[in-house]
Write a protein that holds these residues in place. Structure first.
Motif, PDB file in Angstrom:
ATOM      1  N   ASN A  49     -27.229  67.060  -0.273  1.00  0.00           N
ATOM      2  CA  ASN A  49     -27.259  66.092  -1.372  1.00  0.00           C
ATOM      3  C   ASN A  49     -26.154  66.385  -2.375  1.00  0.00           C
ATOM      4  N   ALA A  50     -25.617  65.321  -2.953  1.00  0.00           N
ATOM      5  CA  ALA A  50     -24.633  65.455  -4.030  1.00  0.00           C
ATOM      6  C   ALA A  50     -24.731  64.220  -4.912  1.00  0.00           C
ATOM      7  N   MET A  51     -24.252  64.332  -6.135  1.00  0.00           N
ATOM      8  CA  MET A  51     -24.330  63.193  -7.056  1.00  0.00           C
ATOM      9  C   MET A  51     -23.489  63.469  -8.288  1.00  0.00           C
ATOM     10  N   LEU A  52     -23.230  62.404  -9.030  1.00  0.00           N
ATOM     11  CA  LEU A  52     -22.779  62.513 -10.395  1.00  0.00           C
ATOM     12  C   LEU A  52     -23.997  62.360 -11.282  1.00  0.00           C
ATOM     13  N   THR A  53     -24.038  63.068 -12.374  1.00  0.00           N
ATOM     14  CA  THR A  53     -25.098  62.860 -13.352  1.00  0.00           C
ATOM     15  C   THR A  53     -24.486  62.600 -14.710  1.00  0.00           C
ATOM     16  N   MET A  54     -25.165  61.770 -15.486  1.00  0.00           N
ATOM     17  CA  MET A  54     -24.791  61.508 -16.870  1.00  0.00           C
ATOM     18  C   MET A  54     -25.969  61.946 -17.740  1.00  0.00           C
ATOM     19  N   VAL A  55     -25.747  62.917 -18.603  1.00  0.00           N
ATOM     20  CA  VAL A  55     -26.825  63.484 -19.405  1.00  0.00           C
ATOM     21  C   VAL A  55     -26.990  62.659 -20.669  1.00  0.00           C
ATOM     22  N   GLU A  56     -28.063  61.862 -20.687  1.00  0.00           N
ATOM     23  CA  GLU A  56     -28.360  60.975 -21.812  1.00  0.00           C
ATOM     24  C   GLU A  56     -29.183  61.723 -22.862  1.00  0.00           C
ATOM     25  N   GLY A  57     -29.731  60.973 -23.815  1.00  0.00           N
ATOM     26  CA  GLY A  57     -30.488  61.598 -24.890  1.00  0.00           C
ATOM     27  C   GLY A  57     -31.747  62.297 -24.414  1.00  0.00           C
ATOM     28  N   ASP A 127     -11.493  65.099 -25.181  1.00  0.00           N
ATOM     29  CA  ASP A 127     -11.781  65.658 -26.502  1.00  0.00           C
ATOM     30  C   ASP A 127     -12.893  66.701 -26.469  1.00  0.00           C
ATOM     31  N   GLY A 128     -13.231  67.202 -25.266  1.00  0.00           N
ATOM     32  CA  GLY A 128     -14.045  68.406 -25.164  1.00  0.00           C
ATOM     33  C   GLY A 128     -15.542  68.236 -25.067  1.00  0.00           C
ATOM     34  N   TYR A 129     -16.024  67.060 -24.680  1.00  0.00           N
ATOM     35  CA  TYR A 129     -17.464  66.849 -24.555  1.00  0.00           C
ATOM     36  C   TYR A 129     -17.871  66.805 -23.081  1.00  0.00           C
ATOM     37  N   ASN A 130     -18.907  67.549 -22.761  1.00  0.00           N
ATOM     38  CA  ASN A 130     -19.444  67.547 -21.402  1.00  0.00           C
ATOM     39  C   ASN A 130     -20.486  66.436 -21.298  1.00  0.00           C
ATOM     40  N   ILE A 131     -20.117  65.342 -20.641  1.00  0.00           N
ATOM     41  CA  ILE A 131     -20.994  64.165 -20.607  1.00  0.00           C
ATOM     42  C   ILE A 131     -21.888  64.129 -19.374  1.00  0.00           C
ATOM     43  N   GLY A 132     -21.592  64.949 -18.390  1.00  0.00           N
ATOM     44  CA  GLY A 132     -22.388  64.943 -17.158  1.00  0.00           C
ATOM     45  C   GLY A 132     -21.822  65.952 -16.185  1.00  0.00           C
ATOM     46  N   THR A 133     -22.174  65.805 -14.906  1.00  0.00           N
ATOM     47  CA  THR A 133     -21.744  66.779 -13.911  1.00  0.00           C
ATOM     48  C   THR A 133     -21.453  66.112 -12.572  1.00  0.00           C
ATOM     49  N   LEU A 134     -20.701  66.819 -11.757  1.00  0.00           N
ATOM     50  CA  LEU A 134     -20.660  66.605 -10.318  1.00  0.00           C
ATOM     51  C   LEU A 134     -21.431  67.770  -9.729  1.00  0.00           C
ATOM     52  N   CYS A 135     -22.508  67.464  -9.013  1.00  0.00           N
ATOM     53  CA  CYS A 135     -23.373  68.563  -8.582  1.00  0.00           C
ATOM     54  C   CYS A 135     -23.772  68.445  -7.115  1.00  0.00           C
ATOM     55  N   LEU A 136     -24.135  69.595  -6.551  1.00  0.00           N
ATOM     56  CA  LEU A 136     -24.530  69.739  -5.159  1.00  0.00           C
ATOM     57  C   LEU A 136     -25.923  70.336  -5.091  1.00  0.00           C
TER      58      LEU A 136
END
Length: 234
Positions: A49-57, A127-136
């Motif tokens: 499995n793999a995906m992009l994630t966007m970390v919301e509030g 500008d230095g913000y981690n908005i999500g990930t590419l994860c395995l």
């Protein structure tokens, strides 16, 4: 839903969420170029499995998922390892989730799905913000050496450049679909080579052969340069 543990809440979370909002990803449809990069990533590392994630509030959006064992669109933030990954700038790796996990994250669902390995790298804005990930994710525990961590970080940087290009050009629909089609055709051949490398990667559930990791790193660098050059022309 339980309250988000303070340990998972970065001090700059409000500004980080504003940065995430610039990319207009949270209700976006599936987009082929992102799906194909994620699929190539899964094939290369030979994970299930793999995906992009966007970390919301309060939740984490699962975008461009590859081969998820159950249909999920979002998870509570406290149930996603990516909530912890965005707190750091290095690649986050848990080679055996039975032995170690991220503080504050409830991994009971992950373990119920039979997943015991996780690796993720941040999608970091200019500008230095981690908005999500590419994860395995993968079923059995596995070793994930430094060459693979570097390769995953390169792929995450490629995805972030694609998201930045998407922000500038607009999503993959309407008139911009024609422009994206040109970009995708330019990328597709090298993505195919990246997919084929998996056939020579080494034994299943083992580290990538050094020559494969080196060749894959070169291909990803070329892809990233293509996207970066396109961005500079916009």
């Amino acid at each position: 839903m339980t309250a988000l543990p303070n340990i998972l809440l970065p001090a700059d979370d409000a500004a980080r969420l504003q940065a995430l909002g610039r990319y207009r990803l949270l209700d976006a449809h599936r987009e082929q170029i992102l799906d194909d990069v994620v699929a190539a990533t899964a094939h290369l590392f030979r994970v299930s499995n793999a995906m992009l994630t966007m970390v919301e509030g309060t939740t984490v959006l699962l975008k461009a998922p590859y081969n998820l064992p159950v249909p999920l669109e979002r998870l509570p933030r406290e149930q996603s390892l990516c909530s912890a990954t965005v707190l750091q700038n290095e690649t986050a790796v848990f080679e055996d989730l039975n032995q170690k996990s991220a503080p504050g994250v409830d991994i009971s669902l992950i373990l119920q799905l039979g997943l015991h390995f996780y690796a993720g790298h941040n999608l970091r804005t200019d500008d230095g913000y981690n908005i999500g990930t590419l994860c395995l994710f993968d079923g059995p525990p596995r070793h994930f050496p430094s060459a693979e961590r570097h390769l995953l970080s390169q792929l995450a940087a490629l995805v972030m450049h694609l998201l930045e290009l998407r922000r500038v050009m607009g999503p993959h629909s309407g008139l911009t679909a024609l422009l994206w089609g040109t970009i995708y055709r330019s990328m597709s051949e090298q993505l195919a080579v990246l997919n084929n490398l998996a056939q020579h990667a080494g034994p299943p559930n083992g580290p990538l052969a050094p020559a494969v990791a080196q060749e894959a790193s070169s291909i990803v660098a070329n892809l990233d340069q293509l996207v970066a050059n396109t961005l500079r022309r916009k």
